[in-house]
Enzyme design. Structure first.
Site, PDB file in Angstrom:
ATOM      1  N   GLU A 167       0.794  -1.231   0.000  1.00  0.00           N
ATOM      2  CA  GLU A 167       0.000   0.000   0.000  1.00  0.00           C
ATOM      3  C   GLU A 167       0.824   1.278   0.000  1.00  0.00           C
ATOM      4  O   GLU A 167       0.791   2.051   0.977  1.00  0.00           O
ATOM      5  CB  GLU A 167      -0.966   0.007   1.194  1.00  0.00           C
ATOM      6  CG  GLU A 167      -1.896  -1.194   1.246  1.00  0.00           C
ATOM      7  CD  GLU A 167      -2.988  -1.053   2.295  1.00  0.00           C
ATOM      8  OE1 GLU A 167      -2.926  -0.135   3.123  1.00  0.00           O
ATOM      9  OE2 GLU A 167      -3.918  -1.885   2.282  1.00  0.00           O
ATOM     10  N   GLU A 352      -5.211  -8.815   0.948  1.00  0.00           N
ATOM     11  CA  GLU A 352      -5.901  -8.493   2.207  1.00  0.00           C
ATOM     12  C   GLU A 352      -7.377  -8.284   1.927  1.00  0.00           C
ATOM     13  O   GLU A 352      -7.736  -7.622   0.949  1.00  0.00           O
ATOM     14  CB  GLU A 352      -5.374  -7.194   2.847  1.00  0.00           C
ATOM     15  CG  GLU A 352      -4.008  -7.295   3.453  1.00  0.00           C
ATOM     16  CD  GLU A 352      -3.557  -5.989   4.100  1.00  0.00           C
ATOM     17  OE1 GLU A 352      -4.420  -5.188   4.533  1.00  0.00           O
ATOM     18  OE2 GLU A 352      -2.341  -5.773   4.151  1.00  0.00           O
TER      19      GLU A 352
HETATM   20  C1  FCB Z   1      -4.478  -2.167   5.540  1.00  0.00           C
HETATM   21  C2  FCB Z   1      -3.105  -2.516   6.063  1.00  0.00           C
HETATM   22  C3  FCB Z   1      -3.098  -3.591   7.117  1.00  0.00           C
HETATM   23  C4  FCB Z   1      -4.268  -3.458   8.066  1.00  0.00           C
HETATM   24  C5  FCB Z   1      -5.560  -3.298   7.312  1.00  0.00           C
HETATM   25  C6  FCB Z   1      -6.776  -3.207   8.185  1.00  0.00           C
HETATM   26  O1  FCB Z   1      -4.461  -0.857   5.051  1.00  0.00           O
HETATM   27  O2  FCB Z   1      -2.277  -2.939   5.004  1.00  0.00           O
HETATM   28  O3  FCB Z   1      -1.861  -3.533   7.773  1.00  0.00           O
HETATM   29  O4  FCB Z   1      -4.048  -2.455   8.965  1.00  0.00           O
HETATM   30  O5  FCB Z   1      -5.502  -2.174   6.484  1.00  0.00           O
END
Ligand code: FCB
Length: 446
Positions: A167, A352
């Site tokens: 990110e 994620e």
């Molecule tokens: C993302 C992050 C991860 C976590 C999630 C909820 O932005 O990459 O580390 O905090 O959000």
């Protein structure tokens, strides 16, 4: 859902974490200070004064955590490496104890039959490099390449899946732009220079990692969301286009050889004097896969008056998580379709996806989390739909394996499919985790 959704046979089922959020041991075995150590130790920066000093104590409990992953049947585990464990001062002298930790972790995962996916940078920059200017300085990108080279040389015989950055949007615009994350700066020019240097470091490192690990797969993880206008009006549509440019195109376009999007270069109005000839060629080096972190969509509306100098993201209501993020699984389908049809990305992993909800340990010691289960289930259904539409989606990593330090929110938000009692460090598999175990076993969402 009436039909069982069976996934492709080689679909990879995983879970994700990040070093600062779970490891603890912030100053052990020669580790250097990171910008998150400094930030969380600064009063007022993190909710409740929480820090990652101990976190889930994963640095000491990793064998137990691998056993847990094995019991879940995970195919893959995405974790990140703490740069300051490897280079306590950011560059030059390697700390062998830091490398040893990840050597043991990787060996333990492989023994358990779990494929490691390594993220090289999940936000914990060595403080020493921040003291020399941090990501707004080009020299930090150079230091990153030395670090990526060292780690891929040490682990590349066993680790075949590499993610250069997690990110970059968050590192740049939250870390250096609005200051909610370390190092807590608030300067648009710094944020833009950071974004550029992260992408440049990515481009440089891809070739380096490939040289050290010729049979490896290298990619980058972006946080992406569809952005929709709050109304059909022209101004709100322009606001949605701005949000899309900021969050998605600013990274996707240069990665795919399209350069920085002109509308956003104009909107930011920055001299962008940090861009050197050939940087954009470096950044657009082809990757093997794109990692996508998806949580929610954005709804944009135009600024109401001149006191607001940028359009706003608003939320209209409906189902929300503890983060105040809307539950919007259809956005994942839209996003994956766009990545496939507009950018022709060869392979995609959802690196994620998950949700924070309030969890309660029942008197019988169990944790029932139907909302999280439902969130994951509906997003998997959207992912399945995208695969049916032709998207080359290769795997899914739930965020997160276990509850952990949620950055500026400290321990107040729980994302795990495993509950962590921070007093005792006891782990309890939540009902979502039990359900996920069954999904993996049957390769099917019931
Ligand atoms: C993302 C992050 C991860 C976590 C999630 C909820 O932005 O990459 O580390 O905090 O959000």
């Amino acid at each position: 859902m009436t039909h069982n959704l069976t996934f492709p046979q080689d679909f990879l089922w995983g879970a994700a974490t990040a070093s600062y959020q779970i490891e603890g041991a912030w100053n052990e075995d020669g580790k250097g200070e990171s910008i998150w150590d400094r930030f969380s130790h600064t009063p007022g920066k993190v909710f409740n004064g929480d820090t990652g000093d101990v976190a889930c104590d994963h640095y000491h409990r990793w064998p137990e955590d691998i056993a847990l992953m094995k019991s879940l049947g995970l195919h893959a585990y995405r974790f990140s490496i703490a740069w300051p464990r490897i280079f306590p001062a950011g560059r030059d002298a390697v700390n062998p104890a830091g490398l040893d930790f990840y050597n043991r972790l990787v060996d333990g995962l492989l023994e358990a039959g779990i494929t490691p996916f390594v993220t090289l940078y999940h936000w914990d920059l060595p403080q020493a490099l921040q003291d020399e200017g941090g990501w707004p300085a080009r020299s930090t990108a150079e230091a990153y390449v030395e670090y990526a080279d060292t780690v891929s040389r040490a682990l590349g015989d066993r680790v075949k899946n590499w993610i250069t950055f997690n990110e970059p949007w968050v590192s740049a615009f939250i870390g250096y732009g609005d200051g909610r994350h370390a190092p807590g700066h608030t300067d648009l020019h710094e944020a833009l220079a950071t974004a550029h240097h992260l992408m440049l470091a990515h481009g440089w490192a891809v070739s380096q990692i490939r040289a050290n690990c010729p049979d490896g797969q290298v990619g980058i993880t972006l946080n992406l969301s569809p952005h929709m206008p709050a109304s059909p009006g022209t101004a709100d549509r322009a606001a949605a286009r701005f949000a899309d440019g900021h969050n998605n195109r600013w990274f996707l376009d240069p990665l795919h050889g399209r350069g920085y999007p002109c509308d956003m270069v104009d909107a930011f109005g920055d001299a962008m004097d940090f861009v050197q000839p050939e940087d954009l060629d470096t950044i657009s080096v082809p990757v093997d896969f794109l990692g996508v972190n998806y949580y929610t969509r954005g709804i944009a509306r135009a600024a109401i008056d001149e006191s607001e100098n940028v359009p706003r993201t608003v939320f209209r209501g409906g189902e929300i998580t503890e983060m105040d993020w809307e539950v919007y699984p259809a956005g994942l389908y839209d996003l994956l379709g766009r990545l496939h049809f507009d950018y022709r990305i060869p392979a995609i992993y959802i690196t994620e996806n998950g949700a924070a909800f309030k969890d309660v340990v029942s008197p019988d010691g169990t944790v029932d989390d139907p909302q999280r289960l439902s969130y994951i289930k509906r997003h998997l259904a959207a992912a399945h739909r995208a695969i049916a539409a032709g998207v080359p989606l290769k795997g899914y990593f739930v965020w997160s394996l276990m509850d952990n330090f949620e950055w500026d929110k400290g321990y107040s938000k729980r994302f795990g499919i495993v509950y962590v009692d921070y007093q005792t460090q006891q782990r309890i598999l939540k009902s979502s985790g039990k359900w996920y175990r069954q999904v993996i076993q049957e390769n099917t969402v019931l």
